[in-house]
Design an enzyme around this catalytic site. Structure first.
Site, short mmCIF file in Angstrom:
data_model
loop_
_atom_site.label_atom_id
_atom_site.label_comp_id
_atom_site.label_asym_id
_atom_site.label_seq_id
_atom_site.Cartn_x
_atom_site.Cartn_y
_atom_site.Cartn_z
N LYS A 75 0.85 -1.20 0.00
CA LYS A 75 0.00 0.00 0.00
C LYS A 75 0.88 1.24 0.00
O LYS A 75 1.87 1.31 0.74
CB LYS A 75 -0.91 -0.03 1.24
CG LYS A 75 -1.96 1.08 1.29
CD LYS A 75 -2.87 0.89 2.49
CE LYS A 75 -3.91 1.98 2.61
NZ LYS A 75 -4.82 1.77 3.75
N SER A 150 -9.74 1.78 2.87
CA SER A 150 -8.89 2.56 1.98
C SER A 150 -7.85 1.72 1.23
O SER A 150 -7.24 2.20 0.29
CB SER A 150 -8.17 3.64 2.79
OG SER A 150 -7.32 3.04 3.77
N SER A 174 -10.00 -0.54 7.06
CA SER A 174 -9.38 -0.39 5.73
C SER A 174 -8.69 -1.62 5.17
O SER A 174 -8.26 -1.61 4.02
CB SER A 174 -8.40 0.78 5.74
OG SER A 174 -9.10 1.99 5.81
#
Length: 482
Positions: A75, A150, A174
């Site tokens: 990420k 997210s 997330s």
């Protein structure tokens, strides 16, 4: 793409080389990225160099670990030395970290092959990966729908076989929410189990890094590598890390499972409820003693979170002012206009909204009424969980109230978007481990996730329950047709 164990066998028996495995992953990325947009950066040259290093070790007769030669996505809110780390924000569009995060350092040392940095909601603020300043990621099961957020890029990349496993961060759901919407396994560890050093902060008392995989075993292998004490993170826990592979037992005899009553009812999609109830019945068939458990303050998680998280964000994001790094506005009139214009131009709408909420909650006249009160409610939510774990080993509930929604469907209605994390947020507030795994599909063929929650540092209990359920079903074997 095969599992970590299967690829490891291929590597040590010389059936395939790490370079071939990496090239296959990069080819899939090349084919799918034009419609999927999981990655913000593809690190092909570095990935191939890492793969060749693993092949050289094998050629020299050296032993390699399970993650050596395995393609992984990271990420883009974790610092990677010499590789852009944008956090999905314009304000960090040209930021090249001078150091490596602890997690990526551990993975590199284990021989894992980073194929790229994955897309995310800006500064990890969002539930759909639509808040990225650069691109919107599609859901591999239906690219017109969102992958969740997210960590949407990390979840979509694993679901679409662009990488074997990936790393995300979870502040209010997330990791687990996108895992549910993309039909993969996502695990948020106990707060402090995995180092946050080098993770760009959103809400420091809630953020936690964790793994995505196609199977519970893959997630457990990845967790094994990234967990552990780190003196560079003051919230890191000094605890012995157990061998998580020993928890992978397909048996739940004698295990006590609690079903959180408050997660069923208004706002929960009928199909999601039906599928999750069926999964809970399956746990009972596997020998678990299933009982209803009430966590009366569970429903206060969402309002509590939206005071605490934005408050911490407003402090953490104060450092982006155009002085030391990142974006700086052109030709400001003076120092104050440089600050304000840089932030006005550099941050997206949702980030600005949360900074404003947080600044308001922390302001002198409202601090007691909002921030202090939210911290008290957080303690009460934690107490509810503590009481529940006196009588059960694992708690279960749906991961999300609905399946993946259409891109653009909720962008004009922030409150509706915030409700996507209704079931996951309380777990962060209490600092507990939570895992989502696939448990079925709705009428449109969209994945549904089952959330399992453990007591502090009882990832082993969560992994055992998840593994037992997974091995008795076929859901993890389903793949999207892209």
């Amino acid at each position: 793409m095969a599992s970590i164990q299967a690829l490891h066998q291929e590597l040590i028996t010389k059936e395939r080389s790490a370079q071939e495995i990496t090239e296959a992953a990069l080819e899939t990325i090349h084919q799918l990225e034009p419609k999927l947009h999981s990655f913000l950066a593809i690190t092909a040259d570095q990935a191939l160099a890492q793969a060749k290093q693993v092949d050289a070790q094998l050629a020299a007769g050296e032993e390699i670990g399970l993650l050596a030669g395995i393609p992984i996505g990271i990420k883009d809110n974790m610092c990677t030395k010499g590789i852009a780390t944008t956090c999905g924000s314009k304000i960090l569009q040209n930021f090249i970290p001078p150091y490596e995060s602890t997690v990526t350092q551990k993975l590199a040392a284990a021989g894992a092959v980073m194929v790229g940095k994955t897309n995310l909601d800006e500064f990890a603020m969002g539930s759909s990966t639509e808040n990225s300043a650069y691109q919107v990621t599609g859901n591999p099961w239906d690219v017109s729908r969102v992958p969740g957020g997210s960590s949407g890029g990390s979840a979509a990349a694993v679901a679409a076989d662009e990488c074997v496993v990936s790393i995300g961060s979870d502040t209010g759901g997330s990791i687990r929410q996108p895992a549910a919407l993309c039909g993969v396994v996502g695990l948020k560890p106990t707060y402090g189990l995995v180092s946050r050093f080098g993770l760009v902060a959103y809400a420091s008392s809630l953020d936690q890094i964790g793994p995505f995989g196609r199977t519970v075993e893959d997630a457990a292998i990845l967790l094994q590598e990234i967990a552990g004490y780190d003196p560079q993170d003051s919230t890191s826990l000094k605890v012995e890390i157990p061998d998580y592979s020993k928890s992978l037992i397909p048996d739940l005899k004698g295990k006590k499972v609690g079903v959180i009553t408050e997660t069923f009812g208004e706002g929960l999609d009928e199909v999601v409820e039906k599928v999750v109830r069926k999964a809970i019945d399956q746990l009972a068939e596997l020998g678990a003693e299933v009982q209803e458990i009430s966590c009366p303050r569970f429903r206060y998680g969402l309002p509590t979170y939206y005071v605490i998280a934005p408050s911490e964000a407003s402090a953490n994001l104060a450092r982006y002012d155009g002085v030391k790094y990142g974006y700086r506005t052109d030709d400001p009139d003076d120092l104050m206009s440089m600050y304000t214009n840089t932030r006005a131009e550099g941050f997206g709408a949702e980030v600005k909204r949360r900074i404003m909420i947080g600044t308001y909650a922390l302001s002198a006249g409202y601090y007691d009424a909002y921030y202090l009160k939210a911290q008290k409610v957080r303690t009460l939510i934690k107490e509810d969980f503590e009481k529940a774990f006196e009588s059960v080993d694992v708690l279960v509930c749906p991961t999300t109230p609905t399946t993946a929604f259409k891109a653009g469907e909720k962008t004009a209605d922030p409150l509706s978007m915030y409700l996507s994390d209704l079931m996951t947020i309380p777990v962060n507030l209490a600092g507990l481990p939570g895992l989502s795994l696939p448990c079925g599909f709705d009428d449109q063929g969209l994945p549904i996730g089952l959330q399992m929650i453990g007591n502090v540092l009882r990832e082993d209990q969560v992994l055992q329950a998840a593994y037992a359920y997974e091995q008795s079903t076929e859901w993890h074997k389903a793949s999207p047709k892209l």
